[in-house]
Scaffold this motif. Sequence first.
Motif, mmCIF file in Angstrom:
data_model
loop_
_atom_site.group_PDB
_atom_site.id
_atom_site.type_symbol
_atom_site.label_atom_id
_atom_site.label_comp_id
_atom_site.label_asym_id
_atom_site.label_seq_id
_atom_site.Cartn_x
_atom_site.Cartn_y
_atom_site.Cartn_z
ATOM 1 N N PRO A 159 15.539 35.224 25.082
ATOM 2 C CA PRO A 159 15.534 35.691 24.466
ATOM 3 C C PRO A 159 14.523 36.660 24.670
ATOM 4 O O PRO A 159 13.080 36.955 24.712
ATOM 5 N N VAL A 160 14.453 38.147 23.559
ATOM 6 C CA VAL A 160 13.590 39.152 23.684
ATOM 7 C C VAL A 160 13.587 40.135 22.028
ATOM 8 O O VAL A 160 14.561 40.050 21.696
ATOM 9 N N MET A 161 12.579 39.987 22.370
ATOM 10 C CA MET A 161 12.180 40.064 21.054
ATOM 11 C C MET A 161 11.208 41.294 20.690
ATOM 12 O O MET A 161 10.151 41.546 20.649
ATOM 13 N N PRO A 162 11.899 42.748 21.290
ATOM 14 C CA PRO A 162 10.769 43.766 20.463
ATOM 15 C C PRO A 162 10.612 44.856 19.377
ATOM 16 O O PRO A 162 10.980 44.024 18.473
ATOM 17 N N GLY A 163 9.277 45.062 19.365
ATOM 18 C CA GLY A 163 9.122 45.632 18.501
ATOM 19 C C GLY A 163 9.842 46.859 17.969
ATOM 20 O O GLY A 163 9.982 47.430 18.550
ATOM 21 N N THR A 164 9.842 46.656 16.403
ATOM 22 C CA THR A 164 10.457 47.683 15.635
ATOM 23 C C THR A 164 9.921 48.118 14.139
ATOM 24 O O THR A 164 9.022 47.438 14.061
ATOM 25 N N MET A 165 10.280 49.783 14.112
ATOM 26 C CA MET A 165 9.433 49.852 12.805
ATOM 27 C C MET A 165 10.265 50.818 12.184
ATOM 28 O O MET A 165 9.778 50.592 10.436
ATOM 29 N N THR A 166 11.941 50.986 12.238
ATOM 30 C CA THR A 166 12.323 51.672 11.160
ATOM 31 C C THR A 166 13.771 51.192 11.385
ATOM 32 O O THR A 166 13.820 50.510 11.710
ATOM 33 N N VAL A 167 14.680 51.276 10.038
ATOM 34 C CA VAL A 167 16.275 50.903 10.341
ATOM 35 C C VAL A 167 16.472 51.201 11.201
ATOM 36 O O VAL A 167 17.644 50.534 12.083
ATOM 37 N N LYS A 168 16.557 52.401 11.803
ATOM 38 C CA LYS A 168 17.112 53.259 12.885
ATOM 39 C C LYS A 168 16.560 52.161 14.538
ATOM 40 O O LYS A 168 17.785 52.197 15.002
ATOM 41 N N GLU A 169 15.612 51.802 14.644
ATOM 42 C CA GLU A 169 15.658 51.097 16.192
ATOM 43 C C GLU A 169 15.726 49.865 15.723
ATOM 44 O O GLU A 169 16.177 49.057 16.723
ATOM 45 N N ILE A 170 16.087 49.065 14.082
ATOM 46 C CA ILE A 170 16.283 48.081 14.051
ATOM 47 C C ILE A 170 17.719 47.856 14.715
ATOM 48 O O ILE A 170 18.691 46.956 14.998
ATOM 49 N N GLN A 171 18.893 49.086 14.088
ATOM 50 C CA GLN A 171 19.996 49.328 14.309
ATOM 51 C C GLN A 171 20.364 49.538 15.734
ATOM 52 O O GLN A 171 21.152 48.532 16.464
ATOM 53 N N GLU A 172 19.322 49.849 16.376
ATOM 54 C CA GLU A 172 19.226 50.290 18.063
ATOM 55 C C GLU A 172 19.106 48.554 18.401
ATOM 56 O O GLU A 172 20.141 48.737 19.651
ATOM 57 N N ALA A 173 19.147 48.025 18.556
ATOM 58 C CA ALA A 173 18.093 46.897 18.787
ATOM 59 C C ALA A 173 19.457 45.772 18.688
ATOM 60 O O ALA A 173 19.601 45.201 19.475
ATOM 61 N N LEU A 174 19.704 46.120 17.678
ATOM 62 C CA LEU A 174 21.241 45.345 17.895
ATOM 63 C C LEU A 174 22.135 45.561 18.248
ATOM 64 O O LEU A 174 22.703 44.812 18.554
ATOM 65 N N GLU A 175 22.062 46.955 18.432
ATOM 66 C CA GLU A 175 23.230 47.037 19.593
ATOM 67 C C GLU A 175 23.265 46.972 20.843
ATOM 68 O O GLU A 175 24.080 46.638 21.925
ATOM 69 N N GLY A 218 22.415 44.039 21.602
ATOM 70 C CA GLY A 218 22.187 42.716 21.284
ATOM 71 C C GLY A 218 20.927 41.443 21.721
ATOM 72 O O GLY A 218 20.737 40.449 21.889
ATOM 73 N N VAL A 219 19.953 42.412 20.695
ATOM 74 C CA VAL A 219 19.092 41.539 19.885
ATOM 75 C C VAL A 219 18.891 40.383 19.331
ATOM 76 O O VAL A 219 19.782 40.553 17.550
ATOM 77 N N ASP A 220 18.919 39.524 18.971
ATOM 78 C CA ASP A 220 18.761 38.506 18.266
ATOM 79 C C ASP A 220 17.903 38.092 16.812
ATOM 80 O O ASP A 220 18.308 38.418 16.569
ATOM 81 N N ILE A 221 16.362 38.972 17.845
ATOM 82 C CA ILE A 221 15.180 39.025 16.544
ATOM 83 C C ILE A 221 15.029 40.165 16.809
ATOM 84 O O ILE A 221 14.224 40.373 17.967
ATOM 85 N N VAL A 222 14.213 41.322 16.288
ATOM 86 C CA VAL A 222 13.680 41.871 16.194
ATOM 87 C C VAL A 222 12.254 42.020 15.700
ATOM 88 O O VAL A 222 11.959 41.226 14.363
ATOM 89 N N LYS A 223 10.926 42.112 16.056
ATOM 90 C CA LYS A 223 9.141 42.240 15.800
ATOM 91 C C LYS A 223 9.144 43.383 14.766
ATOM 92 O O LYS A 223 9.545 44.238 15.374
ATOM 93 N N PRO A 228 5.901 45.638 22.145
ATOM 94 C CA PRO A 228 5.752 46.227 20.725
ATOM 95 C C PRO A 228 6.484 46.960 20.093
ATOM 96 O O PRO A 228 6.560 47.779 19.403
ATOM 97 N N SER A 229 7.448 47.733 21.526
ATOM 98 C CA SER A 229 8.275 49.056 21.296
ATOM 99 C C SER A 229 9.251 48.422 21.603
ATOM 100 O O SER A 229 9.963 47.249 22.294
ATOM 101 N N LEU A 230 10.744 49.429 21.172
ATOM 102 C CA LEU A 230 12.125 48.801 21.854
ATOM 103 C C LEU A 230 12.308 49.684 23.627
ATOM 104 O O LEU A 230 12.455 50.496 23.583
ATOM 105 N N ASN A 231 12.748 48.492 24.480
ATOM 106 C CA ASN A 231 12.821 49.529 25.126
ATOM 107 C C ASN A 231 13.680 48.923 25.296
ATOM 108 O O ASN A 231 14.304 47.841 26.233
#
Length: 223
Positions: A116-132, A134-139, A100-103
Motif C-alpha cells: 500500500p502506498v499513500m502519496p501526499g496530494t493537495m489538488t484534485v488534479k494530483e488526486i486524479q493522477e494518483a488514482l490513475e 493505482g493509489v488506494d488511499i491519498v494523503k 509527502p508528494s506524488l512520485n
Amino acid sequence: MKKIQLIQKITEQGVVAVLRGKTPDEVVEAAEQAIEGGIKVIEVTMTVPFALQAIEKLAKTYSSTAQDASKFAIIGVGTVLDPETARAAILSGSEFVVGPSLNPATVALCNRYRVPVMPGTMTVKEIQEALELGVDIVKLFPGNLYEPSVIKAIKGPLPQANIMPTGGVSLDNLADWIKAGAVAVGIGSDLTTEASKTGDFSLIAKKAAQYTQAFKEAKAALS
C-alpha cells in the motif's frame, strides 16, 4: 490479497501515528507507547536518522498478522521521496509507504511489490493522477491548510477517492474529518510534543488512547 487486507486494516484502525525523533531508539519507544495506547498503525518517517533501524526493530516485534493482540501493529514508512527509499524500507519490514508528494516512480514500485502506498496530494488534479496510477488511499497534506469540508468538495467530482488528512488533525477536529468522509487520519506532533518536552513517553500512550477513542466514537456516530 495481503495488500487489500492491509488497506482494510488501516482504515479499520483509522488513526496513523506519524513519528519523528532524534534517534531510532527514541522513535521505537514512541511507537511502543502509541501501540500501547491503541494506535496500531505506525509511520516512521525517513527524516529520522537511521530510520530503517527503527523500522526493522519494530517489524521484528510487531506484525499485521500477529494473533497476539499485544503484538499486532502495522509498521510503515513515511516521508518517502523516491522508489529507492521505498524499496529499502520495504526490505527492512515496512508494510506501507507514505510520501509527502506524488512520485509516480514510487507508486509504481509499491504496486510492483503489492505494498500500500499513500502519496501526499493537495489538488484534485494530483488526486486524479494518483488514482490513475493505482493509489488506494491519498494523503491530503498538509491537512492544516484545509477545513474538513474540503473532502466533500473533492468527492463531488471524485467520489471514489479515499482520503487521509495528515497535519492539523487534532482531538478537537478528528470527528469533523471523519464525518466529512476521511477514511483515516494521520497524527503527528500533537501525539508526541508533550512527551518530548517532558521526557515522559507514557504521555504518548495516554494521548494515543484519546485519539483511538475519538475515532471509535466518530465512526459510531456515522452508523
